[in-house]
Design an enzyme around this catalytic site. Structure first.
Site, short mmCIF file in Angstrom:
data_model
loop_
_atom_site.label_atom_id
_atom_site.label_comp_id
_atom_site.label_asym_id
_atom_site.label_seq_id
_atom_site.Cartn_x
_atom_site.Cartn_y
_atom_site.Cartn_z
N THR A 52 0.83 -1.20 0.00
CA THR A 52 0.00 0.00 0.00
C THR A 52 0.86 1.25 0.00
O THR A 52 0.43 2.32 -0.45
CB THR A 52 -0.95 0.00 1.21
OG1 THR A 52 -1.65 -1.25 1.25
CG2 THR A 52 -1.96 1.13 1.14
N TYR A 140 4.89 -12.17 5.86
CA TYR A 140 3.68 -11.74 5.16
C TYR A 140 3.37 -12.76 4.08
O TYR A 140 4.17 -12.96 3.16
CB TYR A 140 3.91 -10.34 4.57
CG TYR A 140 2.72 -9.72 3.87
CD1 TYR A 140 1.42 -10.19 4.03
CD2 TYR A 140 2.91 -8.62 3.03
CE1 TYR A 140 0.35 -9.61 3.38
CE2 TYR A 140 1.84 -8.01 2.38
CZ TYR A 140 0.56 -8.51 2.56
OH TYR A 140 -0.48 -7.92 1.91
N LYS A 168 1.52 -11.77 9.00
CA LYS A 168 0.37 -11.09 8.42
C LYS A 168 -0.22 -12.04 7.40
O LYS A 168 0.43 -12.38 6.42
CB LYS A 168 0.79 -9.77 7.77
CG LYS A 168 -0.34 -9.05 7.05
CD LYS A 168 0.16 -7.81 6.31
CE LYS A 168 -0.97 -7.16 5.51
NZ LYS A 168 -0.48 -6.01 4.69
N VAL A 207 -3.43 -5.77 10.21
CA VAL A 207 -2.67 -4.83 9.40
C VAL A 207 -3.62 -4.44 8.27
O VAL A 207 -3.82 -5.17 7.31
CB VAL A 207 -1.37 -5.43 8.85
CG1 VAL A 207 -0.63 -4.39 8.03
CG2 VAL A 207 -0.49 -5.93 10.00
#
Length: 298
Positions: A52, A140, A168, A207
């Site tokens: 992001t 992640y 995550k 998150v």
């Protein structure tokens, strides 16, 4: 009555956007303003230079400047996690070492994308990067973006690394998530539509992307759940659904919708992104505004 689980980086985090000037250069002041806004609105921490944050388009030098600006902006009020995941192990090590020197509280390490390494390659990558510093690491797992899913055997081996503490998860396999907690991972939801479900499966937090606009509400949902008021948690989550759909429902969601939301909220005065992303159109912004308003966020 239950209580909030221990969370190594806090419970409510957002993978924050990186602000850019009209000429495409990094807007450090705007980026710091985003971080301050998030921490002032329900967040325990922020993740910088993730997807992001448009990390595939930023340089090592820019990543360092972004991390420094955010650390300076939030001080000790929140944890700051630096995204260091790339599809080059040497580059990820360089980013990890830089983040450690600047003072990151944690590192976010995604599976190498595009290369699609097998389990041995994924573990080698994780091991090499994690051993480069003593900063705590959140792995992640987002196969929709990387093309590779971390298997349980790799997770089990990676957990033996001293710095690996969390994951995550954007896979959405809740039973597997329970198994990750059994391996000792603190599991964070990496998909806003699954946030409430993840709490029921032992996640310690989120998150988020929608957190750009819904930090207090996301925190309230988690607090209600952990206080034993699951009905209230469901009510809050249901209220957030229009915003989640609006933020995550366009083809090039993420940085584009996060920045448009911040523009609607008055945090940014633009929604500039770097190619290959393109800013939301006026019609897309109108739809985003409708979704955020329906959730009571505007």
């Amino acid at each position: 009555m239950t209580s909030a689980p221990a969370a190594p980086f806090g419970h409510v985090l957002t993978a924050m956007a990186t602000a850019f000037h009209a000429d495409g250069s990094v807007d450090l002041e705007g980026t710091a303003r985003i971080a301050s806004y998030l921490v002032d609105n329900g967040h325990d921490g922020v993740v910088v230079s993730g997807t992001t944050g448009e990390s595939p388009t930023t340089t090592t030098e820019e990543d360092g400047a972004i991390l420094t600006a955010v650390k300076d902006a939030v001080g000790d009020r929140a944890t700051v996690i630096a995204g260091v995941g790339t599809n080059s192990t040497a580059h990820s090590i360089e980013l990890a070492e830089q983040a450690a020197k600047i003072g990151a509280d944690g590192l976010l390490l995604v599976t190498p994308y595009y290369n699609k390494p097998g389990p041995a390659g994924v573990l080698h990558h994780f091991t090499s990067v994690c051993q480069a510093t003593d900063v705590p690491v959140m792995l992640y797992d987002v196969p929709g973006r990387t093309g590779t899913q971390i298997d349980l055997a790799t997770f089990e081996a990676a957990k033996r690394l001293e710095t690996v503490v969390a994951v995550k998860d954007a896979v959405g396999d809740f039973a597997r998530g329970v198994r990750l907690t059994q391996l000792g991972y603190a599991v964070y939801s990496g998909d806003d539509i699954s946030n409430l479900a993840w709490l029921a499966h032992g996640a310690v937090g989120f998150v988020s992307v929608v957190g750009h606009a819904a930090g207090p509400q996301t925190k309230a949902m988690a607090d209600a759940f952990w206080a034993g008021d699951t009905a209230e948690a469901l009510t809050i989550f249901t209220r957030l659904l229009p915003a989640i759909d609006a933020v995550m429902g366009v083809p090039n969601y993420g940085a584009t919708t996060a920045k448009a939301a911040l523009q609607l909220l008055g945090v940014l005065d633009n929604r500039n992104v770097r190619g290959p992303l393109v800013p939301l159109t006026d019609d897309e912004v109108a739809a985003l505004r409708t979704g955020l308003a329906a959730s009571g966020l505007l």
